[in-house]
Design a protein around this motif. Structure first.
Motif, PDB file in Angstrom:
ATOM      1  N   CYS A  99      -1.743 -13.596  52.450  1.00  0.00           N
ATOM      2  CA  CYS A  99      -2.087 -13.134  51.105  1.00  0.00           C
ATOM      3  C   CYS A  99      -2.728 -14.251  50.270  1.00  0.00           C
ATOM      4  CB  CYS A  99      -0.820 -12.635  50.413  1.00  0.00           C
ATOM      5  SG  CYS A  99      -1.079 -12.238  48.691  1.00  0.00           S
ATOM      6  N   ARG A 100      -3.940 -14.021  49.807  1.00  0.00           N
ATOM      7  CA  ARG A 100      -4.647 -15.082  49.085  1.00  0.00           C
ATOM      8  C   ARG A 100      -3.988 -15.437  47.760  1.00  0.00           C
ATOM      9  NH1 ARG A 100      -9.159 -15.897  52.116  1.00  0.00           N
ATOM     10  NH2 ARG A 100      -9.963 -13.959  52.986  1.00  0.00           N
ATOM     11  N   ARG A 101      -3.410 -14.434  47.139  1.00  0.00           N
ATOM     12  CA  ARG A 101      -2.788 -14.713  45.838  1.00  0.00           C
ATOM     13  C   ARG A 101      -1.617 -15.683  45.998  1.00  0.00           C
ATOM     14  NH1 ARG A 101      -4.251 -11.428  41.768  1.00  0.00           N
ATOM     15  NH2 ARG A 101      -4.810  -9.958  43.386  1.00  0.00           N
TER      16      ARG A 101
ATOM     17  N   CYS B 153       0.556  -9.547  47.664  1.00  0.00           N
ATOM     18  CA  CYS B 153       0.089  -8.969  46.406  1.00  0.00           C
ATOM     19  C   CYS B 153      -0.439  -7.546  46.557  1.00  0.00           C
ATOM     20  CB  CYS B 153      -0.969  -9.854  45.776  1.00  0.00           C
ATOM     21  SG  CYS B 153      -2.600  -9.711  46.535  1.00  0.00           S
ATOM     22  N   GLY B 154      -0.942  -7.208  47.715  1.00  0.00           N
ATOM     23  CA  GLY B 154      -1.485  -5.865  47.887  1.00  0.00           C
ATOM     24  C   GLY B 154      -2.829  -5.675  47.220  1.00  0.00           C
ATOM     25  N   ASN B 155      -3.402  -6.727  46.666  1.00  0.00           N
ATOM     26  CA  ASN B 155      -4.685  -6.590  45.979  1.00  0.00           C
ATOM     27  C   ASN B 155      -5.642  -7.714  46.359  1.00  0.00           C
ATOM     28  OD1 ASN B 155      -6.551  -5.413  44.283  1.00  0.00           O
ATOM     29  ND2 ASN B 155      -5.758  -6.392  42.429  1.00  0.00           N
ATOM     30  N   CYS B 156      -5.522  -8.189  47.594  1.00  0.00           N
ATOM     31  CA  CYS B 156      -6.519  -9.138  48.098  1.00  0.00           C
ATOM     32  C   CYS B 156      -7.014  -8.608  49.437  1.00  0.00           C
ATOM     33  CB  CYS B 156      -5.934 -10.540  48.231  1.00  0.00           C
ATOM     34  SG  CYS B 156      -4.756 -10.729  49.573  1.00  0.00           S
TER      35      CYS B 156
ATOM     36  N   CYS C  62      -4.403  -8.720  52.251  1.00  0.00           N
ATOM     37  CA  CYS C  62      -3.348  -7.704  52.155  1.00  0.00           C
ATOM     38  C   CYS C  62      -3.887  -6.312  52.451  1.00  0.00           C
ATOM     39  CB  CYS C  62      -2.756  -7.688  50.747  1.00  0.00           C
ATOM     40  SG  CYS C  62      -1.602  -9.022  50.434  1.00  0.00           S
TER      41      CYS C  62
HETATM   42 ZN    ZN Z   1      -2.563 -10.429  48.785  1.00  0.00          ZN
END
Ligand code: ZN
Ligand code: ADP
Length: 706
Positions: free
Chosen positions: A369-371, A386-389, A392
């Motif tokens: 995950c990048r975040r 995060c589910g938003n990168c 993910c």
């Molecule tokens: Zn992520």
């Protein structure tokens, strides 16, 4: 007044953001503070509110002239006396701001560090300073990414303003820099507020080895996804910015460039067009965006690898400041990394710069995950993915890449480790270029062994091989590739390797004519929002201020949702303070009423309500008149009417005792002629008010007697 009341009164906000209250309380209690909040977190309020709450004037040290100007414009629009002192203004203006401050007429004085240092023993020693705020405080630290030597001299502040709380604010500092800031400024047991850097609304995407065409296509998709909003493309070089701008304009988009090669006027113009929404995209070198408070930036693209996480984070942080979803894309390739390395060697602080670049590389190459990688840089732990990168959302699928590694490594070995990535790809793909033939690379065994893959696929896989430690780049030797011991084991079949499957960038959207013609239905809120934006633009142009100083996008959006049709309702809109509410309310309310199918003119009594709002806010008579654009006589007429309705009972500030007595006397002598007699010496508004007050007292006496 409490901090919360001031927040509503001047800024039109109903609650504090995380940290603001704690920081404000600490500073008002005289404590120093180090405030680390991401861009858009709301740092300015942390010193503006204490400045309002304490006697005297706050000094705000800022290195950015544009930012100072914007902040003072915004403060003035909210009715807070403020000015900026710096070399960009003419000395007479500076002087009159200083004089006003010395007369106690200023609440906030923005000042450049140079000016603060040069004037610290002159007028500044006579100013009643209630706090000193140092913005962009990371500039003081050698460890920061933007060290400015002049900042180090700011340590004198503690000597020259003993007992005055000092605040250091920054959006960007790793732990080392943070500690260094407090030490260098000699802060005394400061409150340390480390705000969360998580901006969950920003999606994070990294694309490796994209061609120019693919990059343009990605940007095109972003523009089409958000046709009414804006985006920024950051490039490393001017030429890069110009090329991208050209490409986007060729496609029919409204784009402009912003870089150091332009004149100051051209840069200001580019910034203006961007903030006003005349252009959808700015292709900019890193210099762009400092202090831009534009909340409808929906996407940020990095066409090149930034040198450190701090800069990167600040730049992507310009997107989605309204909290709504926004996208970021970083294009990454080895050439950029090599270029950055070279910069670092020449930077004067190569070790620190190299360390920071390594983190940036870690982010770009992350397969987790990048975040989590991003936040860990700032010392923050995110306990879940995060589910938003991109990682993910679409975890890389892996395959056995042993054979690919063997092909690539043996080609490097057979070329005697004399080649870089581009030639390696050409050899693998069997290119007939002269350079390949001249060196005899076309005669080695692996020549053409990788024809089945595209150059991009190879670039992506070789990049992975470097990341995995199978090959090394000799940065000190023309960036030639060398196979490591680990790579040798794979070549000999002693180890296997998994690679992440290369994913081609989104294919170009087919734009059939039919599809292009089909107009998506626009929802009413969006429709109204567009009208409100147009009004804002008109007001901004007329008053010569940036649009967001009139109202932020978040305010307009809230307005479009609430659709206030009276001044009192208008006052409830997010970001609408008393003054701006009255000053600009009429235009917006009129448009909303029309939109709702009502008559555009304000409801009966609306103008009285406005006057009442300003009266309750304690705004002086002359200012009420100028905010509303009417004469003081008219305002007094309103006040009189409000007294008649028992809405106002404290009127002493509009009329003197002797004026009132004269009015009472004249009326009791000859009620019919009194008005004309009084008019010779008195403003008709005052006469009306006097009459109303007279009636008010009579009513009161009657009710208390009977
Ligand atoms: Zn992520
Ligand atoms: P920073 O300096 O940390 O980048 P700003 O102080 O410019 O951030 O604030 C960013 C935006 O958030 C501004 O438009 C500001 O008016 C708004 N803002 C700040 N505090 C609040 C709050 N408590 N409620 C609503 N909006 C706020």
């Amino acid at each position: 007044m409490t901090a919360l009341e001031l927040l509503a009164k001047y800024y039109g906000y109903r609650s504090f953001r995380p940290g603001q209250k704690e920081i404000i309380d600490a500073v008002c209690a005289g404590r120093d503070a180090v405030v680390l909040m991401p861009t858009g977190g709301g740092k300015s309020l942390c010193y503006q509110l204490p400045a309002l709450m304490m006697e005297g004037c706050a000094l705000v040290v800022s290195p950015l002239i544009a930012l100072m100007e914007d902040q003072t414009a915004a403060l003035l629009a909210d009715g807070i006396p403020a000015a900026a002192i710096h070399s960009g203004r003419n000395e007479a203006d500076n002087r009159s701001a200083i004089d006003a401050a010395l007369r106690g007429k200023m609440k906030l004085l923005y000042i450049s560090p140079e000016r603060l240092l040069s004037d610290i023993d002159s007028w500044l020693s006579r100013l009643k300073v209630n706090l000193v705020a140092i913005d962009e405080a990371h500039c003081i630290s050698q460890w920061g990414h933007d060290f400015r030597p002049v900042y180090t001299q700011l340590s004198v502040i503690k000597d020259r303003f003993p007992g005055v709380p000092v605040m250091a604010l920054t959006a960007t500092a790793d732990r080392l820099t943070r500690d260094d800031i407090a030490t260098q400024l000699r802060l005394h047991e400061p409150l340390r507020w480390i705000g969360s850097f998580d901006r969950p609304n920003l999606s994070l995407t990294v694309r490796t080895s994209s061609t120019k065409k693919e990059r343009v296509r990605t940007i095109e998709t972003l523009i089409r996804t958000y046709p009414n909003d804006a985006g920024i493309v950051y490039t490393l070089s001017r030429v890069g910015a110009e090329e991208m701008d050209q490409a986007l304009r060729t496609l029919g988009f409204r784009s402009c460039v912003y870089h150091a090669g332009l004149s100051a006027a051209a840069r200001a113009e580019a910034q203006r067009r961007f903030t006003n929404g005349d252009v959808q995209v700015v292709c900019a070198t890193i210099a762009f965006g400092m202090g831009i408070d534009k909340s409808n930036i929906r996407w940020v693209v990095h066409n090149n690898l930034p040198g450190n996480i701090e800069s990167y984070y600040q730049e992507i942080g310009r997107a989605g400041r309204d909290g709504l979803p926004a996208r970021t894309v970083l294009f990454y390739n080895m050439q950029d990394l090599i270029m950055r390395r070279k910069f670092n060697e020449e930077s004067g602080r190569p070790a620190i710069a190299e360390e920071k670049l390594a983190w940036m590389q870690r982010y770009a190459e992350a397969d987790i995950c990048r975040r989590r990688v991003l936040l860990s840089y700032f010392g923050e732990v995110l306990e879940h993915d995060c589910g938003n990168c991109d990682v993910c959302l679409d975890p890389p699928s892996r395959f056995d890449g042993t054979i690919l590694v063997q092909k690539a490594c043996s080609a490097v070995i057979r070329c005697n480790s004399q080649i870089g990535m581009f030639i390696l790809i050409d050899v693998l793909r069997g290119s007939a270029r002269a350079e390949i033939r001249n060196h005899g690379y076309d005669r080695i065994r692996t020549y053409g062994a990788g024809r089945d893959l595209s150059s991009q696929q190879w670039a992506a896989y070789i990049t992975q091989m470097i990341q995995l430690g199978i090959m090394e780049i000799a940065f000190d030797n023309d960036n030639r590739l060398r196979v490591t011991d680990y790579g040798m084991r794979v070549v000999r079949g002693q180890a296997t390797v998994e690679l992440a499957l290369y994913r081609a960038p989104e294919p170009q959207r087919k734009r059939k004519t039919a599809e292009r013609k089909a107009v998506a239905p626009v929802d009413p809120t969006t429709q109204l929002l567009e009208q409100l934006k147009a009004i804002r633009k008109e007001i901004a142009a007329r008053e010569g201020i940036p649009s967001y100083v009139v109202f932020s996008d978040a305010s307009l959006l809230d307005m479009a949702k609430r659709r206030p049709t009276t001044p009192v309702e208008f006052q409830q809109v997010h970001g609408v303070g008393e003054r701006k509410g009255v000053r600009y309310g009429k235009r917006f309310i009129g448009a909303i009423r029309k939109f709702e199918g009502m008559s555009a003119s304000m409801p009966k009594g609306a103008t009285y309500k406005e006057t009442l709002i300003l009266h309750n806010a304690g705004v002086p008579l002359g200012e009420i008149a100028s905010i509303k654009g009417v004469t003081t006589g008219t305002v007094l007429g309103h006040i009189a009417k409000l007294v008649d309705e028992d809405m106002i009972t404290d009127f002493s500030r509009y009329i003197s005792r002797s004026q009132y007595e004269t009015i009472c006397r004249t009326y009791s002598e000859d009620p019919d002629k009194a008005y004309y007699t009084l008019k010779e010496t008195m403003d008709p508004g005052i006469i009306m008010l006097g009459r109303s007050i007279y009636e008010y007292h009579r009513r009161k006496n009657k009710s208390s007697n009977g």
